[in-house]
Design an enzyme around this catalytic site. Structure first.
Site, PDB file in Angstrom:
ATOM      1  N   SER A   5       7.908  -1.819  33.870  1.00  0.00           N
ATOM      2  CA  SER A   5       9.065  -1.010  33.501  1.00  0.00           C
ATOM      3  C   SER A   5      10.332  -1.831  33.731  1.00  0.00           C
ATOM      4  CB  SER A   5       9.059   0.265  34.339  1.00  0.00           C
ATOM      5  OG  SER A   5      10.008   1.178  33.870  1.00  0.00           O
TER       6      SER A   5
ATOM      7  N   TYR B 132      17.075  -1.527  23.881  1.00  0.00           N
ATOM      8  CA  TYR B 132      16.074  -2.097  24.808  1.00  0.00           C
ATOM      9  C   TYR B 132      15.882  -1.142  25.998  1.00  0.00           C
ATOM     10  CZ  TYR B 132      13.904  -4.860  28.475  1.00  0.00           C
ATOM     11  OH  TYR B 132      13.060  -5.270  29.491  1.00  0.00           O
TER      12      TYR B 132
ATOM     13  N   LYS C 220      12.434   1.005  27.268  1.00  0.00           N
ATOM     14  CA  LYS C 220      11.802   0.994  28.583  1.00  0.00           C
ATOM     15  C   LYS C 220      11.826   2.389  29.231  1.00  0.00           C
ATOM     16  CE  LYS C 220      10.297  -2.437  29.870  1.00  0.00           C
ATOM     17  NZ  LYS C 220       9.047  -3.176  29.452  1.00  0.00           N
TER      18      LYS C 220
HETATM   19  N1  LIG Z   1      12.723 -10.597  32.959  1.00  0.00           N
HETATM   20  C1  LIG Z   1      13.279  -9.500  33.444  1.00  0.00           C
HETATM   21  O1  LIG Z   1      14.365  -9.542  34.056  1.00  0.00           O
HETATM   22  C2  LIG Z   1      12.600  -8.169  33.288  1.00  0.00           C
HETATM   23  C3  LIG Z   1      13.119  -7.086  34.011  1.00  0.00           C
HETATM   24  C4  LIG Z   1      12.497  -5.842  33.890  1.00  0.00           C
HETATM   25  C5  LIG Z   1      11.376  -5.715  33.070  1.00  0.00           C
HETATM   26  N2  LIG Z   1      10.905  -6.782  32.369  1.00  0.00           N
HETATM   27  C6  LIG Z   1       9.719  -6.566  31.535  1.00  0.00           C
HETATM   28  O2  LIG Z   1       8.736  -7.505  31.956  1.00  0.00           O
HETATM   29  C7  LIG Z   1       7.791  -7.695  30.900  1.00  0.00           C
HETATM   30  C8  LIG Z   1       7.503  -9.172  30.781  1.00  0.00           C
HETATM   31  O3  LIG Z   1       8.692  -9.827  30.389  1.00  0.00           O
HETATM   32  P1  LIG Z   1       9.132 -11.264  30.927  1.00  0.00           P
HETATM   33  O4  LIG Z   1      10.424 -11.094  31.595  1.00  0.00           O
HETATM   34  O5  LIG Z   1       8.024 -11.924  31.626  1.00  0.00           O
HETATM   35  O6  LIG Z   1       9.467 -11.966  29.529  1.00  0.00           O
HETATM   36  P2  LIG Z   1       8.690 -13.083  28.705  1.00  0.00           P
HETATM   37  O7  LIG Z   1       8.604 -14.323  29.513  1.00  0.00           O
HETATM   38  O8  LIG Z   1       9.366 -13.139  27.385  1.00  0.00           O
HETATM   39  O9  LIG Z   1       7.222 -12.504  28.549  1.00  0.00           O
HETATM   40  C9  LIG Z   1       6.945 -11.481  27.637  1.00  0.00           C
HETATM   41  C10 LIG Z   1       5.499 -11.557  27.271  1.00  0.00           C
HETATM   42  O10 LIG Z   1       5.219 -10.507  26.321  1.00  0.00           O
HETATM   43  C11 LIG Z   1       4.581 -11.106  25.209  1.00  0.00           C
HETATM   44  N3  LIG Z   1       4.781 -10.394  23.960  1.00  0.00           N
HETATM   45  C12 LIG Z   1       5.922 -10.174  23.287  1.00  0.00           C
HETATM   46  N4  LIG Z   1       5.666  -9.580  22.119  1.00  0.00           N
HETATM   47  C13 LIG Z   1       4.322  -9.437  22.044  1.00  0.00           C
HETATM   48  C14 LIG Z   1       3.438  -8.917  21.076  1.00  0.00           C
HETATM   49  N5  LIG Z   1       3.867  -8.455  19.889  1.00  0.00           N
HETATM   50  N6  LIG Z   1       2.115  -8.914  21.333  1.00  0.00           N
HETATM   51  C15 LIG Z   1       1.648  -9.412  22.504  1.00  0.00           C
HETATM   52  N7  LIG Z   1       2.422  -9.950  23.450  1.00  0.00           N
HETATM   53  C16 LIG Z   1       3.753  -9.955  23.215  1.00  0.00           C
HETATM   54  C17 LIG Z   1       5.158 -12.508  25.126  1.00  0.00           C
HETATM   55  O11 LIG Z   1       4.369 -13.330  24.302  1.00  0.00           O
HETATM   56  P3  LIG Z   1       5.031 -14.589  23.495  1.00  0.00           P
HETATM   57  O12 LIG Z   1       5.196 -15.693  24.494  1.00  0.00           O
HETATM   58  O13 LIG Z   1       4.019 -14.875  22.444  1.00  0.00           O
HETATM   59  O14 LIG Z   1       6.351 -14.118  22.963  1.00  0.00           O
HETATM   60  C18 LIG Z   1       5.144 -12.883  26.593  1.00  0.00           C
HETATM   61  O15 LIG Z   1       3.881 -13.292  26.995  1.00  0.00           O
HETATM   62  C19 LIG Z   1       8.415  -7.052  29.672  1.00  0.00           C
HETATM   63  O16 LIG Z   1       7.785  -5.813  29.450  1.00  0.00           O
HETATM   64  C20 LIG Z   1       9.874  -6.836  30.060  1.00  0.00           C
HETATM   65  O17 LIG Z   1      10.442  -5.750  29.379  1.00  0.00           O
HETATM   66  C21 LIG Z   1      11.481  -8.021  32.467  1.00  0.00           C
END
Ligand SMILES: NC(=O)c1ccc[n+]([C@@H]2O[C@H](COP(=O)([O-])OP(=O)(O)OC[C@H]3O[C@@H](n4cnc5c(N)ncnc54)[C@H](OP(=O)(O)O)[C@@H]3O)[C@@H](O)[C@H]2O)c1
Length: 331
Positions: free
Chosen positions: A163, A203, A207
């Site tokens: 989340s 976005y 979420k």
């Molecule tokens: N970073 C933050 O500050 C933060 C804070 C709160 C929540 N989140 C949540 O954490 C989760 C992971 O994000 P992250 O920060 O680790 O970002 P990230 O490094 O961009 O990782 C996102 C992952 O989701 C995959 N993805 C995107 N679209 C997809 C699709 N159509 N089918 C399958 N996989 C897909 C990406 O694959 P590809 O490499 O192929 O694009 C990547 O492996 C997300 O749900 C995000 O909303 C992140």
């Protein structure tokens, strides 16, 4: 302020314990938070970790990197195809889980994106398709497998959705759309307003919607009725590829440098949430503790909003797989 204090004052605990014998699925695990969560589980001896990724090449790169850094066994990590922008890919993935895995102890539904530009997948803005509808579709399709695991192995499997505190940043203007029109109103705004502010707000909504869905699902499979736990975890603000489309300039770089966690530290919150018991069923965790989500969810009209969003989601899910939602959540 609450968010900033959390970033500075809360240090998520380094995951410990043994995951021997456990089978773990992590979506979006080729990079970022998902990959770091997979690395923790590999280090802690998980028997089987499914890296569910849209690019098999990127998935194999992640697998080799995790194997290299953890010395886990050569058969621990498996790379499976999953494109959350395609409902048929989600259904095929779930069918493969049903047929090839004897158990699922933990499912981390983590894949997500934050694109700066409008795009459509499966008839909805891709933000909602990936972050919400496909995530809920996969969650619903995995529930029976987790329940079967509980019955067969006398364990309490956990499904955790990644989340975000960002869900608290939106007033969710489309909550007052006419009956059955919330997603239509969101899609309309996504198609017509490409401003930075609108993309950020959408976005945040992408979420918020899964929190409403998890709360609805938890009511249908209550903690006492179903021997599984479904919760959500906010990892905090982390340096990852998530905002790769947004060029925030030096100011943003400075802010991230001061405030953001590494993805390794953020991933600890996911491992923590997936280790929680029935007390966390249907709950939102932030800073490794159960927190109240946005007043949009808990305040006046929140319950009615939950029911309206769930009804619209079920309509979309039933169009993808007729009878699937009712059957999965009935038993
Ligand atoms: N970073 C933050 O500050 C933060 C804070 C709160 C929540 N989140 C949540 O954490 C989760 C992971 O994000 P992250 O920060 O680790 O970002 P990230 O490094 O961009 O990782 C996102 C992952 O989701 C995959 N993805 C995107 N679209 C997809 C699709 N159509 N089918 C399958 N996989 C897909 C990406 O694959 P590809 O490499 O192929 O694009 C990547 O492996 C997300 O749900 C995000 O909303 C992140």
């Amino acid at each position: 302020m609450h968010f900033l204090l959390g970033q500075f004052l809360v240090r998520p605990p380094y995951p410990t314990g043994s995951y021997a014998g456990k089978t773990i699925i992590i979506t979006g695990s080729n990079q970022g938070l998902g990959k770091e969560a997979a690395r923790h589980y590999a280090r802690l001896g998980a028997s089987r970790i499914i890296l569910a990724v849209r690019s098999l090449d990127k998935g194999h790169d992640a697998k080799h990197d995790i194997e290299h850094t953890t010395q886990c066994g050569p058969n621990t990590l498996q790379v499976w195809q999953l494109d959350m922008a395609s409902y048929s890919s989600v259904c095929q993935f779930a069918a493969r889980v049903r047929s090839e895995l004897d158990r699922v102890d933990i499912a981390l539904l983590n894949a997500g994106l934050a694109p700066a530009r409008h795009a459509v997948a499966e008839g909805n803005e891709v933000l909602f398709t990936v972050n919400c509808i496909s995530t809920v579709l996969l969650a619903v399709q995995l529930v029976p497998k987790l329940q079967a695991t509980a019955a067969r192995f006398s364990v309490r499997p956990v499904m955790c959705l990644t989340s975000s505190v960002a869900h608290t940043f939106t007033p969710f203007a489309e909550k007052s759309a006419p009956e059955g029109q919330i997603f239509a109103a969101l899609n309309k705004r996504a198609a017509t307003d490409g401003s930075y502010g609108a993309r950020e707000d959408l976005y945040s909504i992408s979420k918020l919607l899964p929190i409403l869905a998890v709360r609805a699902m938890a009511e249908k499979c209550s903690a006492s009725k179903a021997p599984i736990t479904i919760n959500l975890a906010d990892p905090g603000l982390c340096w990852s590829g998530l905002a790769r489309d947004f060029s925030g300039g030096v100011g943003n770089w400075l802010f991230m440098t001061v405030v953001a966690r590494s993805t390794e530290v953020g991933s600890r919150t996911l491992v923590h949430a997936a280790a929680q018991g029935p007390e966390s069923h249907g709950c939102y965790l932030s800073g490794c503790q159960i927190e109240e989500p946005s007043p949009v969810i808990t305040g006046p009209g929140g319950k009615e909003l939950q029911e309206r969003v769930w009804k619209e989601l079920v309509t979309q899910l039933e169009a993808i797989q007729p009878g699937g939602t009712t059957n999965a959540l009935s038993g």
